[in-house]
Design an enzyme around this catalytic site. Structure first.
Site, mmCIF file in Angstrom:
data_model
loop_
_atom_site.group_PDB
_atom_site.id
_atom_site.type_symbol
_atom_site.label_atom_id
_atom_site.label_comp_id
_atom_site.label_asym_id
_atom_site.label_seq_id
_atom_site.Cartn_x
_atom_site.Cartn_y
_atom_site.Cartn_z
ATOM 1 N N ASP A 95 -2.380 5.525 -2.664
ATOM 2 C CA ASP A 95 -3.512 4.696 -3.484
ATOM 3 C C ASP A 95 -4.215 3.974 -2.567
ATOM 4 O OD1 ASP A 95 -1.369 5.459 -5.237
ATOM 5 O OD2 ASP A 95 -1.694 3.874 -6.525
ATOM 6 N N LYS A 157 -8.021 4.338 -10.433
ATOM 7 C CA LYS A 157 -7.330 3.212 -10.806
ATOM 8 C C LYS A 157 -7.987 1.946 -10.899
ATOM 9 C CE LYS A 157 -3.217 0.870 -8.266
ATOM 10 N NZ LYS A 157 -2.402 0.957 -7.286
ATOM 11 N N LYS A 186 -5.268 5.364 -13.833
ATOM 12 C CA LYS A 186 -4.040 4.534 -13.735
ATOM 13 C C LYS A 186 -4.502 2.942 -13.904
ATOM 14 C CE LYS A 186 -0.585 2.953 -10.095
ATOM 15 N NZ LYS A 186 -0.008 3.361 -8.685
#
Length: 238
Positions: A95, A157, A186
């Site tokens: 990430d 995200k 996300k």
């Protein structure tokens, strides 16, 4: 609102173990929670990857980590070096934090190049791009989502959880509407109870970043057993 089983909900959760002050005993406790509840993955600090992989061996819980965390301002070369080390240590997902200042400045080509370099360094593993939505307006969130797609990442995200704000239903919807079906969303930061988790999923999130897996899944289990909700918790960022 979505009607997911405990197992289905667990399959959406990346259990976050990212606070800088955590000692090894704290990490152990969180890894055990992840294994006990059968979440999809843990997202650990880079220095904890190899340890987490070993401790979770045989549990079915994947190990991911963060890149350029939490500010996103490290160079692309530094980010790709982090990815290479993460893969060597056994991480299966990364990430990365977008270069927030570049995104806000409108340096779109530089943002895409940074993302694409991390995606390429991940060598086929899932790469997610954290926008840190609390620092962005709606136009920047939509543009950041599109740049994430252009860079080849699998997920866009919302947040690190350390930027003064977390996920919101409105931002998840905007991100979902800004990318094609091949890119997933996300929701991360402030997802600390079942009601919030399900609201994020209804808005289009397919993965949830949270340190409150036990609370969320405990509430889901209680409902499945007919005990009713166990009570919501404060929606503070992790």
């Amino acid at each position: 609102m979505s009607n997911l089983s405990e197992r289905e909900l667990a399959a959406t959760i990346d259990h976050a173990i990212l606070k800088p002050e955590l000692v090894r005993a704290d990490v152990d406790a969180e890894l055990d929670i992840a294994a006990e509840w059968g979440v999809f993955s843990v997202c650990v600090r880079p220095s904890d990857i190899a340890y987490a992989v070993k401790r979770l061996d045989g549990t079915g819980v994947a190990v991911g980590t963060v890149i350029g965390f939490p500010h996103g301002t490290t160079s692309t070369a530094a980010k790709t070096a982090e990815v290479a080390q993460a893969l060597a240590d056994g991480a299966s997902e990364v990430d990365m934090v977008v270069n927030i200042g570049f995104l806000r400045s409108g340096f779109d080509d530089a943002v895409v190049d940074d993302i694409r370099a991390v995606v390429n360094a991940a060598e086929g593993r899932i790469a997610k791009v954290i926008l840190e939505t609390s620092y962005l307006d709606d136009d920047q969130i939509a543009r950041g989502s599109r740049l994430t797609e252009a860079g080849g990442a699998a997920f866009v995200k919302t947040s690190t959880g350390f930027g003064g704000g977390g996920a919101s239903v409105e931002h998840v919807r905007l991100m979902r509407a800004s990318v094609g079906p091949a890119v997933q969303v996300k929701a991360s930061g402030g997802v600390r109870n079942l009601t919030t988790a399900l609201a994020m999923i209804d808005a289009g999130a397919t993965r949830l970043g949270t340190s409150a897996a036990a609370t969320i899944l405990g509430e889901a289990r209680a409902i499945e057993r007919g005990d009713g909700p166990t009570g919501a918790t404060d929606a503070a960022s992790y």
